[in-house]
Design a protein around this motif. Structure first.
Motif, mmCIF file in Angstrom:
data_model
loop_
_atom_site.group_PDB
_atom_site.id
_atom_site.type_symbol
_atom_site.label_atom_id
_atom_site.label_comp_id
_atom_site.label_asym_id
_atom_site.label_seq_id
_atom_site.Cartn_x
_atom_site.Cartn_y
_atom_site.Cartn_z
ATOM 1 N N ARG A 1 55.224 48.736 31.945
ATOM 2 C CA ARG A 1 54.040 48.835 31.090
ATOM 3 C C ARG A 1 53.283 47.516 31.169
ATOM 4 N NH1 ARG A 1 58.356 51.083 28.278
ATOM 5 N NH2 ARG A 1 58.105 53.316 27.801
ATOM 6 N N LEU A 2 51.997 47.615 31.412
ATOM 7 C CA LEU A 2 51.201 46.390 31.510
ATOM 8 C C LEU A 2 49.881 46.541 30.782
ATOM 9 C CD1 LEU A 2 48.669 46.621 33.783
ATOM 10 C CD2 LEU A 2 50.614 46.642 35.351
ATOM 11 N N THR A 3 49.430 45.425 30.253
ATOM 12 C CA THR A 3 48.102 45.318 29.652
ATOM 13 C C THR A 3 47.370 44.201 30.375
ATOM 14 O OG1 THR A 3 48.958 46.024 27.510
ATOM 15 C CG2 THR A 3 46.803 44.942 27.528
ATOM 16 N N ALA A 4 46.120 44.451 30.737
ATOM 17 C CA ALA A 4 45.358 43.461 31.500
ATOM 18 C C ALA A 4 43.895 43.531 31.100
ATOM 19 C CB ALA A 4 45.511 43.709 33.000
ATOM 20 N N SER A 5 43.160 42.486 31.466
ATOM 21 C CA SER A 5 41.715 42.462 31.231
ATOM 22 C C SER A 5 41.003 42.203 32.547
ATOM 23 C CB SER A 5 41.345 41.381 30.215
ATOM 24 O OG SER A 5 41.650 40.083 30.726
ATOM 25 N N ILE A 6 39.744 42.665 32.633
ATOM 26 C CA ILE A 6 38.932 42.447 33.819
ATOM 27 C C ILE A 6 37.489 42.229 33.392
ATOM 28 C CG2 ILE A 6 38.714 44.956 34.145
ATOM 29 C CD1 ILE A 6 38.339 44.361 37.152
ATOM 30 N N SER A 7 36.825 41.287 34.070
ATOM 31 C CA SER A 7 35.414 41.010 33.814
ATOM 32 C C SER A 7 34.736 40.688 35.130
ATOM 33 C CB SER A 7 35.273 39.830 32.846
ATOM 34 O OG SER A 7 33.915 39.432 32.758
ATOM 35 N N LEU A 8 33.522 41.232 35.326
ATOM 36 C CA LEU A 8 32.759 40.921 36.535
ATOM 37 C C LEU A 8 31.847 39.715 36.334
ATOM 38 C CD1 LEU A 8 33.893 43.438 37.832
ATOM 39 C CD2 LEU A 8 31.610 44.009 38.646
ATOM 40 N N GLY A 9 31.686 39.269 35.123
ATOM 41 C CA GLY A 9 30.956 38.029 34.890
ATOM 42 C C GLY A 9 29.456 38.170 35.047
ATOM 43 N N GLU A 10 28.986 38.580 36.216
ATOM 44 C CA GLU A 10 27.543 38.624 36.481
ATOM 45 C C GLU A 10 26.920 39.973 36.137
ATOM 46 O OE1 GLU A 10 26.790 37.368 40.459
ATOM 47 O OE2 GLU A 10 27.455 35.324 40.098
ATOM 48 N N THR A 11 27.746 40.974 35.803
ATOM 49 C CA THR A 11 27.208 42.288 35.448
ATOM 50 C C THR A 11 28.180 43.020 34.532
ATOM 51 O OG1 THR A 11 26.431 44.421 36.290
ATOM 52 C CG2 THR A 11 28.188 43.345 37.520
ATOM 53 N N ASN A 12 27.620 43.842 33.654
ATOM 54 C CA ASN A 12 28.440 44.707 32.811
ATOM 55 C C ASN A 12 28.475 46.129 33.351
ATOM 56 O OD1 ASN A 12 28.773 42.554 31.064
ATOM 57 N ND2 ASN A 12 26.978 43.116 29.834
ATOM 58 N N ASP A 13 27.758 46.344 34.443
ATOM 59 C CA ASP A 13 27.584 47.691 34.975
ATOM 60 C C ASP A 13 28.727 48.051 35.923
ATOM 61 O OD1 ASP A 13 26.620 50.120 35.740
ATOM 62 O OD2 ASP A 13 25.001 49.342 37.007
#
Length: 983
Positions: free
Chosen positions: A426-438
């Motif tokens: 079981r894993l929990t993670a986060s991700i962000s593209l930084g330059e776009t929310n799309d």
């Protein structure tokens, strides 16, 4: 009124043509420039002047134009530009969104003569816009590459109305801008003149010289302006005022730099980098190129010496030089790499090499704005031109997936991880593209490392969404996924704008997760019925991965107990090892005692026994008998004593990487971290040249060494240029095992040694894949050749085929029924003995070629797969021009060449013996002694504790903290401050 330094107005670009200074800002600016004042302030004073500014607008931009007349009255010094906003608040004007360029690029040429002084706009070291007023020569020194030279005068004719100066050589070509400068202290004047038809004389109107009478002495300079360089010639005459008369007098020149040796480096401006229709194109200023006799564009591999000259086309359009580079000439680059673009400008005696970039240009806010596109070159690889962080032009040779990754930079973080006894992860993670929310999150994806198209997609649930960051959860049973061996890397799969699929590597910056996986060997490792093991782990690059492979011999409970016992003993005996330094020596997999490690150890045992130097060997190894005479200094591999000495050792000395002194597959437990930090002397396995290995042994890597042993200056240059070592860390001694070399081949029975090296693209493949490979097919058909067998039988010659250790799992596939051909497995015979017994070596790219060449015996190279080898492995030598033996490209050629050597009694050819001294500095039996003395001489220095900066970089907790919080402004500022203090 004081100026608040933090208040700045960033313009998009600044242009200067000698008539107008033009500041450009997007229409989106919130400032109403029609209601504000433009001020100029003399540096370090309260003296402000308001500038009259013309404002022009179009759909996209606002232009503020300051005419030259507004600048001509400025006094000597530096002047800064401001805009006065409401409430009399003054904001500094600059190009603050652009990277900082070199000083010469920040000075915005041309220099303009205003009468008493000259002036030039420039950008400060923080990209603020200023005006520099001063004498011409000093401004040139700031804004050009100035080459100081000298020029001889034949005679000066002082006539009633004019002065004629005759030179020994032409003053310039017709295309160059040439000027005559007279200097008296801080007074510098540019004097008009006319050039004769033969370009060897200039004429000056005497009326122009009359104002010079009030000064005593004027030095003369003739300058040729060629784009971004100034050739400044000191003349061997000076002008002196004497009683209302001007006299030209001869003087002795100081010798200046020889123009035949002038080489200039720097930067040059270009714009509008594009890739389309199989061309890469960009624009340049014609004035930067027009003075060169020849122009050459090239790309250089990042941090490597390789350089490729480019074919190109020049097209003049609307006052710009359009440079077009066909991409088809770059198809030979087939691996992912970055190359930097430069231009070389050749003049008569001066060569410029300049990095190309969009210097002094801002507003590239997003990463994708700096990337111009992607053009396929060959199967799997294309080219993506882009601007670096310094706005310099570079080419990224990459897969389409890597191109997409560069368009959408992303960050991920593993936040929670657990694995149940039944294998449920079981894993929990986060991700962000930084330059776009799309973007949308699709899956957690597991990808097989050596075949990334083999993907296992696992559903995931989006838990939260906050300012472009997504938080996700996933659950799966790692025992039920149907893995292939070996390594499965975990990604988060997303869909970005335009339905672009992006795989984002899942990284871990959680210190506790890292430690749990590293030390939780019993909890997180699962065994299958077919003796395979599965376990999650964190890679050296902090990625979360899963291993699926056969269980190793040293991964049992017994050896884990050994490891933790040794660790506890080391903590107890820490100070003993501090006061009793130990060196630990090993060879390949700690299974052999026949290479440089053993011969170095033997020499130390016999001649420097007072030093506590221990040899590591696997119990039961065929070479164990070789170390019996020295058994009081021998330890068995992975025993408690071995692991204790490994933890306590001061130095590791080895002919292989440090990892061969430990069970290299084992990544859990406490030993690996200590091993990676150990100081290391690399004895080398063989001479460098035929095979590229700098990715494995480069400086400052996990396998980087404090001392690197080489055999010649030729090899030392390879280590400097390709591995990144400094000269003080390279010792030219020769290899330790050469101390034992002697020619043991017998006249009655001749032997040939066949030893090919391994292939990185075949390592650890399945047995059926190996049998189908060209490598197996070529060598197996060779040892089964009837023609070869007949040749060996007729001349009573034996051929010994030694299978490379990395291909031992497949050794049973190599068979020969001919009694003159022996297939020898790793460990059945010593390589050194086989070389010394043999009259000739057949190899492909193995370093054993150097051993044979050192012994003055012929080498026959078998390069049936040279193109594939160069593509996947590479060489430091030109294998078609610099090789020291005959080369065969198929088995028929090989047998024919072998027949020639046999009938010629294995005599080495003169063309190869003549170049031996280029590759070996010493041919004696003192190599081990030289190595020992070099280590002793440097021991304290190379074994001293790491400085604070190196410690922090290697500390797992510090690294985890930095990766997790570096994007927070406060943490980033504090970290950069500490980094600057520690450097």
């Amino acid at each position: 009124m004081g100026v608040k330094k933090e208040k700045k107005i960033a313009f998009k670009s600044i242009a200067w043509n000698g008539t107008n200074l033009q500041l450009i800002i997007p229409q989106t600016s919130s400032i109403n420039f029609e209601l504000v004042k433009v001020l100029i302030n003399k540096r370090n004073t309260t003296q402000y002047k308001e500038m009259s500014v013309e404002i022009k607008k179009d759909q996209n931009e606002i232009k503020l134009i300051i005419p030259i007349r507004q600048l001509k009255g400025l006094e000597k010094g530096r002047w800064d530009l401001f805009i006065e906003l409401k409430d009399h608040f003054k904001a500094r004007v600059g190009l603050y969104d652009a990277p900082i360029a070199s000083q010469i690029m920040r000075y915005l040429k041309p220099i303009v003569n205003t009468g008493k002084f000259s002036l030039i706009p420039y950008l400060t070291s923080k990209n603020g816009l200023s005006i520099h007023c001063g004498n011409l020569l000093k401004l040139e020194d700031m804004s050009y590459n100035v080459v100081p030279l000298e020029k001889r005068v034949n005679q000066v004719q002082d006539l009633s109305s004019k002065v004629i100066i005759d030179f020994q050589e032409p003053v310039s070509s017709r295309s160059e801008e040439t000027r005559l400068i007279m200097k008296n202290g801080d007074n510098v004047l540019q004097v008009p003149f006319q050039v004769s038809s033969n370009r060897k004389a200039i004429t000056i109107d005497k009326k122009i010289l009359k104002p010079l009478l009030k000064e005593q002495k004027w030095n003369l300079y003739l300058e040729n302006i060629k784009g971004n360089i100034v050739l400044r010639y000191s003349l061997d005459y000076y002008l002196k005022a004497n009683k209302q008369k001007l006299n030209f007098n001869k003087r002795q020149l100081e010798k200046k730099e020889d123009t035949s040796r002038v080489y200039v480096k720097g930067q040059i401006f270009a714009d509008n980098l594009k890739v389309q229709n199989e061309y890469i194109s960009f624009e340049m200023n014609p004035n930067d190129l027009k003075f060169a006799n020849n122009i050459r564009f090239s790309i250089k591999k990042r941090n490597k010496p390789e350089r490729i000259n480019l074919n190109y086309k020049r097209v003049y359009i609307n006052g710009k030089e359009h440079i077009e580079i066909p991409t088809d000439q770059l198809k030979e680059i087939t691996s992912s790499s970055r190359w930097d673009l430069s231009v070389e400008l050749f003049h008569d005696n001066v060569k410029e090499r300049r990095r190309i970039g969009a210097y002094n240009k801002g507003n590239y806010k997003l990463q994708k704005e700096k990337i111009t596109g992607f053009s396929p070159l060959s199967e799997g690889i294309g080219i993506s031109p882009y601007l670096t962080n310094d706005n310099e032009f570079s080419f990224y040779f990459c897969t389409e997936e890597q191109y997409v990754n560069s368009l959408y930079p992303a960050t991920t973080a593993l936040q929670k991880l657990s694995v149940s006894k039944k294998g449920v992860m079981r894993l929990t993670a986060s991700i962000s593209l930084g330059e776009t929310n799309d973007f949308t999150v699709d899956y957690i994806s597991l990808r097989l490392r050596n075949n990334r198209d083999n993907i296992i997609n696992i559903p995931c649930v989006e838990e939260a969404k906050n300012n472009g960051e997504r938080k996700i959860k996933a659950e799966f049973n790692i025992k039920e996924l149907g893995f292939e061996q070996f390594y499965w890397d975990i990604y988060i799969t997303i869909t970005a704008e335009n339905k672009t699929k992006r795989y984002v590597r899942l990284l871990n910056d959680n210190f506790l997760i890292n430690k749990r996986l590293k030390h939780g060997v019993f909890k997180y490792t699962f065994k299958t019925e077919n003796n395979y093991i599965i376990y999650p782990y964190i890679t050296n690059n902090n990625g979360l991965s899963i291993t699926y492979r056969q269980m190793g011999e040293f991964e049992t409970t017994k050896y884990k107990i050994n490891e933790y016992t040794a660790y506890l003993l080391y903590i107890t005996l820490y100070w003993y090892f501090k006061w009793n330094p130990i060196w630990l020596v090993h060879e390949k997999y700690s299974e052999t005692a026949q290479d440089n490690g053993f011969y170095f150890f033997r020499d130390c045992y016999e001649n420097n026994y007072d030093r506590k130097i221990y040899y590591v060997i696997r119990k039961g190894s065929p070479d164990e008998s070789n170390v019996l005479p020295y058994k009081d200094r021998v330890v068995h591999f992975m025993s408690i004593k071995h692991l204790l000495l490994l933890l306590g050792s001061k130095l590791i000395v080895s002919s292989e990487t440090k990892g061969h002194g430990y069970a290299w597959r084992v990544s859990t437990g406490p030993i690996r971290n200590y091993l990676d930090k150990k100081k290391y002397v690399f004895l080398q396995h063989g001479v460098l040249g035929l095979k590229r290995v700098d990715n494995t042994f480069k400086v400052n890597s996990t396998n980087g060494a404090e001392l690197f042993v080489v055999s010649s200056d030729f090899e030392k240059n390879i280590v400097k240029n390709y591995f990144g070592y400094r000269e003080k860390n390279i010792i030219v001694t020769g290899l330790a095992r050469w101390d034992a070399i002697e020619n043991t081949n017998k006249a009655a029975t001749k032997e040939i040694f066949l030893m090919p090296t391994w292939r990185n693209w075949l390592e650890e493949v399945e047995d059926d894949q190996f049998v189908l490979s060209d490598y197996f097919q070529q060598y197996n058909s060779l040892i089964q050749s009837e023609k070869l067998s007949q040749l060996l039988s007729e001349h009573n010659v034996t051929l010994n085929f030694y299978v490379h250790p990395k291909f031992m799992p497949y050794v049973e596939n190599f068979t020969s029924s001919h009694k003159q051909i022996n297939v020898i497995q790793f460990g059945e015979a010593k390589i050194n003995d086989l070389i010394m017994r043999s009259s000739l070596l057949i190899t492909d790219y193995s370093s054993v070629a150097w051993e044979t060449y050192y012994q003055k015996k012929p080498v026959l190279f078998f390069h049936f797969d040279i193109e594939k080898y160069m593509e996947n492995q590479g060489s430091y030598m030109d294998l078609k021009k610099e090789i020291f033996g005959d080369v065969a490209y198929n088995s028929t050629e090989l047998v024919d060449m072998l027949g020639e050597y046999i009938t010629n009694d294995f005599k080495e050819k003169e063309e190869f013996s003549a170049i031996r001294e280029n590759y070996f500095k010493y041919i004696d039996h003192n190599n081990s002694a030289r190595i020992y003395e070099a280590i002793i001489e440097r021991e304290d220095k190379i074994s001293q504790s790491d400085d604070l900066l190196t410690y922090f970089k290697g500390n797992h907790f510090v690294r985890s903290f930095w990766r997790k919080y570096k994007r927070k402004p406060v943490v980033n500022r504090v970290g950069q401050l500490l980094l600057n203090r520690l450097k």
